[in-house]
Design an enzyme around this catalytic site. Structure first.
Site, PDB file in Angstrom:
ATOM      1  N   HIS A  67       0.493 -24.746   8.076  1.00 24.50           N
ATOM      2  CA  HIS A  67       0.960 -24.781   9.070  1.00 24.50           C
ATOM      3  C   HIS A  67       2.474 -24.231   9.010  1.00 24.50           C
ATOM      4  CE1 HIS A  67       3.250 -28.628   8.521  1.00 24.50           C
ATOM      5  NE2 HIS A  67       1.928 -29.150   7.973  1.00 24.50           N
ATOM      6  N   ASP A  69       4.805 -25.107  11.649  1.00 24.19           N
ATOM      7  CA  ASP A  69       5.470 -25.934  12.352  1.00 24.19           C
ATOM      8  C   ASP A  69       6.065 -26.978  11.549  1.00 24.19           C
ATOM      9  OD1 ASP A  69       2.783 -26.780  12.287  1.00 24.19           O
ATOM     10  OD2 ASP A  69       3.230 -28.156  13.870  1.00 24.19           O
ATOM     11  N   ASP A 100       6.778 -29.663   3.468  1.00 18.87           N
ATOM     12  CA  ASP A 100       5.724 -30.023   4.366  1.00 18.87           C
ATOM     13  C   ASP A 100       5.957 -29.049   5.470  1.00 18.87           C
ATOM     14  OD1 ASP A 100       3.798 -30.946   5.846  1.00 18.87           O
ATOM     15  OD2 ASP A 100       4.779 -32.783   6.373  1.00 18.87           O
ATOM     16  N   GLU A 134       0.303 -28.430  14.000  1.00 16.33           N
ATOM     17  CA  GLU A 134      -0.221 -29.488  12.963  1.00 16.33           C
ATOM     18  C   GLU A 134       0.654 -30.568  13.240  1.00 16.33           C
ATOM     19  OE1 GLU A 134      -1.111 -31.823   9.594  1.00 16.33           O
ATOM     20  OE2 GLU A 134       0.937 -31.093  10.336  1.00 16.33           O
ATOM     21  N   GLU A 135       1.890 -30.681  13.411  1.00 17.45           N
ATOM     22  CA  GLU A 135       2.938 -32.000  13.311  1.00 17.45           C
ATOM     23  C   GLU A 135       2.810 -32.691  14.535  1.00 17.45           C
ATOM     24  OE1 GLU A 135       3.873 -32.832  10.830  1.00 17.45           O
ATOM     25  OE2 GLU A 135       4.335 -31.579   9.278  1.00 17.45           O
ATOM     26  N   GLU A 163      -1.239 -29.296   1.851  1.00 15.29           N
ATOM     27  CA  GLU A 163      -0.352 -30.504   2.155  1.00 15.29           C
ATOM     28  C   GLU A 163       0.058 -31.197   1.019  1.00 15.29           C
ATOM     29  OE1 GLU A 163       0.782 -31.555   5.054  1.00 15.29           O
ATOM     30  OE2 GLU A 163      -0.575 -30.673   6.511  1.00 15.29           O
ATOM     31  N   HIS A 349       9.449 -35.292   6.176  1.00 19.78           N
ATOM     32  CA  HIS A 349       9.891 -35.723   7.358  1.00 19.78           C
ATOM     33  C   HIS A 349      11.209 -36.488   7.305  1.00 19.78           C
ATOM     34  CE1 HIS A 349       5.755 -35.515   9.382  1.00 19.78           C
ATOM     35  NE2 HIS A 349       5.746 -34.597   8.577  1.00 19.78           N
TER      36      HIS A 349
END
Length: 377
Positions: A67, A69, A100, A134-135, A163, A349
């Site tokens: 992903h 995003d 990520d 995805e997030e 991931e 994150h």
């Protein structure tokens, strides 16, 4: 390979693609793939952009999934380096999405490119499934692409999700499955009244206590060879008006189960319904199934991934199914064998998210060797 990966990762990180925005990331990737003969299909849904790119034909179909995003950066003043500058300091690439998963996405892309250059007439199909959702909601991304592919009978046999799976060192963990996730939103009805006149009211907090005890102590299963036992946690609970002299008329309880393959979502729903009936609670409940559990076991893709990780990192990875959900839960609906492998997840994150540039180069080598293993002539 490493330099190509790092250059692409920096380009992607510099694009502030807060979910579900893509900010041109997929176009950068598409332009590269098209030059190598990949066929491109854009699958936009709502405000989400999805790319399905393929090279070759026939079986097996091996998909690399990722992903573009990222999550918001939070308080940018807390970052040592600007989150969208993609600065490299002491061999670490800093930026939102570095771990990520713009770093490993870049490694997936470059590995596919390098394999096609070296094997232009390879057997089978190499595909990339890339989304910008995805997030956050994850409702218009991979799940919609999967629905599209399934509707036209287009398969995925093996899928590598990039991931960040590694814990302490690159290659110590490969995810060969994930637990299912289901959330219950439960409202237990009572009768609001004055606390001084409890006989004229019915306190749903009191009437629900025995049920809540049973719900939170019930042992759903003992787990199995690949999964820990199913776990239940209450995430939110609310009742009352805010006043100290009012008996609440309703109790809201939100709970989530991360469940293994020893139970099903139907078993969970039926058991909770049985508990509610046993305790004679007036209620209404709704369920949200985020994803069913999936497991690759020790299949061909798992063997390929383990061998590649051992070759590149000199570590024998541990197969693991813990943690949250990923887009693998949607691809699993196609009957695909899925593994997740990527860099360390220690900073995902977080403020100052970063990834080791050498690790990204090694990720690319692992992905390349997986293709070699599965696409032998």
């Amino acid at each position: 390979m490493k330099n190509n990966i790092i250059n692409l990762a920096q380009d992607l990180i510099r694009r502030p693609s807060i979910s579900p925005a893509d900010q041109g990331c997929q176009q950068v990737i598409a332009d590269r793939l098209q030059q190598l003969g990949f066929t491109l299909e854009w699958l936009p849904f709502g405000d989400t952009l999805n790319l399905w790119a393929k090279h070759g034909s026939g079986h097996p179909v091996i998909a690399f999934a990722g992903h573009t995003d990222v999550v918001p950066v939070g308080d940018e003043t807390q970052w040592t380096y600007p989150p969208f500058e993609a600065r490299i300091v002491d061999n670490m690439l800093y930026g939102r999405g570095a771990a990520d998963m713009k770093g490993s996405l870049s490694a997936l892309v470059v590995a596919a490119e390098e394999f096609v250059k070296a094997n232009p007439n390879h057997v089978g199909t190499i595909a990339l499934l890339i989304t910008s959702d995805e997030e956050a909601a994850a409702k218009d991304g991979t799940v919609k692409v999967v629905e599209t592919l399934m509707a036209r009978g287009e398969p995925i046999h093996y899928c590598v999700v990039g991931e960040p799976s590694s814990g302490k060192v690159l290659g110590d963990v490969i995810k060969n499955g994930r637990r299912g996730s289901i959330t219950g939103d439960l409202y237990i009805e009572g009768v609001q009244g004055h606390v001084a006149y409890p006989h004229l009211a019915e306190n749903p907090v009191h009437t629900a206590l025995n049920f809540l005890t049973e719900l939170t102590t019930y042992q759903w299963d003992n787990g199995n060879e690949f999964f820990l036992p199913t776990s239940l946690q209450i995430a939110n609970i609310k009742a009352g008006t805010g006043s100290n002299n009012v008996i609440p008329g309703e109790l809201y309880v939100q709970f989530n189960l991360r469940y293994c393959t020893s139970v099903t979502d139907d078993i969970i729903k039926n058991k909770v319904a049985e508990m509610l009936a046993k305790h004679q609670l007036k209620h209404r409940i709704s369920w949200n199934l985020s994803g069913k559990p999936f497991l690759a076991g020790n299949g061909q893709l798992v063997k390929a991934a383990v061998q590649a990780v051992e070759n590149v990192t000199k570590f024998t990875p541990r197969l693991d199914t813990s943690g949250g959900t990923s887009d693998g839960r949607f691809i699993a609906l196609m009957g695909a064998e899925i593994v997740e492998f990527g860099p360390l997840n220690a900073t995902i994150h977080k403020v100052n998210e970063c990834v080791n540039v050498d690790d990204l180069g090694k990720c690319g080598e692992v992905y390349y060797q997986i293709l070699e293993y599965l696409l032998k002539s």
